[in-house]
Design a protein around this motif. Sequence first.
Motif, PDB file in Angstrom:
ATOM      1  N   GLU A  93       0.837  -1.200   0.000  1.00 23.97           N
ATOM      2  CA  GLU A  93       0.000   0.000   0.000  1.00 23.97           C
ATOM      3  C   GLU A  93       0.874   1.253   0.000  1.00 23.97           C
ATOM      4  O   GLU A  93       0.602   2.207  -0.735  1.00 23.97           O
ATOM      5  CB  GLU A  93      -0.894   0.047   1.235  1.00 23.97           C
ATOM      6  CG  GLU A  93      -2.072  -0.874   1.236  1.00 23.97           C
ATOM      7  CD  GLU A  93      -2.800  -0.803   2.554  1.00 23.97           C
ATOM      8  OE1 GLU A  93      -3.883  -0.182   2.592  1.00 23.97           O
ATOM      9  OE2 GLU A  93      -2.290  -1.362   3.548  1.00 23.97           O
TER      10      GLU A  93
ATOM     11  N   SER B  32      -6.300  -0.100  -5.971  1.00 24.05           N
ATOM     12  CA  SER B  32      -7.731  -0.401  -5.902  1.00 24.05           C
ATOM     13  C   SER B  32      -7.961  -1.903  -5.823  1.00 24.05           C
ATOM     14  O   SER B  32      -8.785  -2.373  -5.032  1.00 24.05           O
ATOM     15  CB  SER B  32      -8.454   0.167  -7.128  1.00 24.05           C
ATOM     16  OG  SER B  32      -8.383   1.570  -7.133  1.00 24.05           O
TER      17      SER B  32
ATOM     18  N   TYR C 155      -7.180  -3.030  -2.325  1.00 21.39           N
ATOM     19  CA  TYR C 155      -8.249  -2.688  -1.384  1.00 21.39           C
ATOM     20  C   TYR C 155      -9.451  -3.612  -1.558  1.00 21.39           C
ATOM     21  O   TYR C 155     -10.041  -4.061  -0.581  1.00 21.39           O
ATOM     22  CB  TYR C 155      -8.691  -1.239  -1.565  1.00 21.39           C
ATOM     23  CG  TYR C 155      -7.718  -0.210  -1.046  1.00 21.39           C
ATOM     24  CD1 TYR C 155      -6.766  -0.529  -0.085  1.00 21.39           C
ATOM     25  CD2 TYR C 155      -7.741   1.094  -1.507  1.00 21.39           C
ATOM     26  CE1 TYR C 155      -5.880   0.418   0.391  1.00 21.39           C
ATOM     27  CE2 TYR C 155      -6.857   2.057  -1.039  1.00 21.39           C
ATOM     28  CZ  TYR C 155      -5.929   1.702  -0.088  1.00 21.39           C
ATOM     29  OH  TYR C 155      -5.064   2.647   0.385  1.00 21.39           O
TER      30      TYR C 155
ATOM     31  N   ALA D 252     -11.222   2.827  -3.321  1.00 12.98           N
ATOM     32  CA  ALA D 252     -10.972   2.062  -4.543  1.00 12.98           C
ATOM     33  C   ALA D 252     -11.852   2.563  -5.676  1.00 12.98           C
ATOM     34  O   ALA D 252     -11.376   2.782  -6.800  1.00 12.98           O
ATOM     35  CB  ALA D 252     -11.206   0.573  -4.294  1.00 12.98           C
TER      36      ALA D 252
END
Length: 186
Positions: A91, A117, A120, A131
Amino acid sequence: YWGGMSLHENAEGFGAVLLWENIIDNFPESIFRAPAMLKTASVYSDSGDYTSALAMYEQCRLEYPETEKAASAANESEKLRLLISGLSEREAELNVIITREGGAGNPEGRRAMIDLSALYISMGGSDLKPAISMLRQVVEHQDEDPGISSVPNALVLFNPVFDNGPGGYRYDLFGERYREISPVHN
């Protein structure tokens, strides 16, 4: 400096740090000072001492502002701040790329936004707004980069039906068309 590199290559990271910190503290004009700072910060980061790593990257960035080393230190500083705040390694990396590349306005930024995205979404959770927001931005810029398709390779299905075939969910409704829609039969 090279003695530290040798120690580092032989898995003696903190022995290398001692040599590099000697350069940092005692040889302010050395051409090896900035590289020693980056290597020291890297060893700290790899060992999980993000606070010491962040301090060293920041020192490098402030003392050598007009160099490539400063740009590298700035990226690593941002990544460490994100790690300290609780984000995962991946991340943090993707967030740094998105910031560095200017978000959806750049192909690398869009790729990172798609990857973040996907991360997530795969993590689940009840709030997918970040996202969805990033993916909307990517779609808004789809004409700028034909190499990144806005057509999905996969769909995330919530509460999907796995089998619509004979004996499966609502076969009576779909009949022989089950082959067209049943995930287990495709």
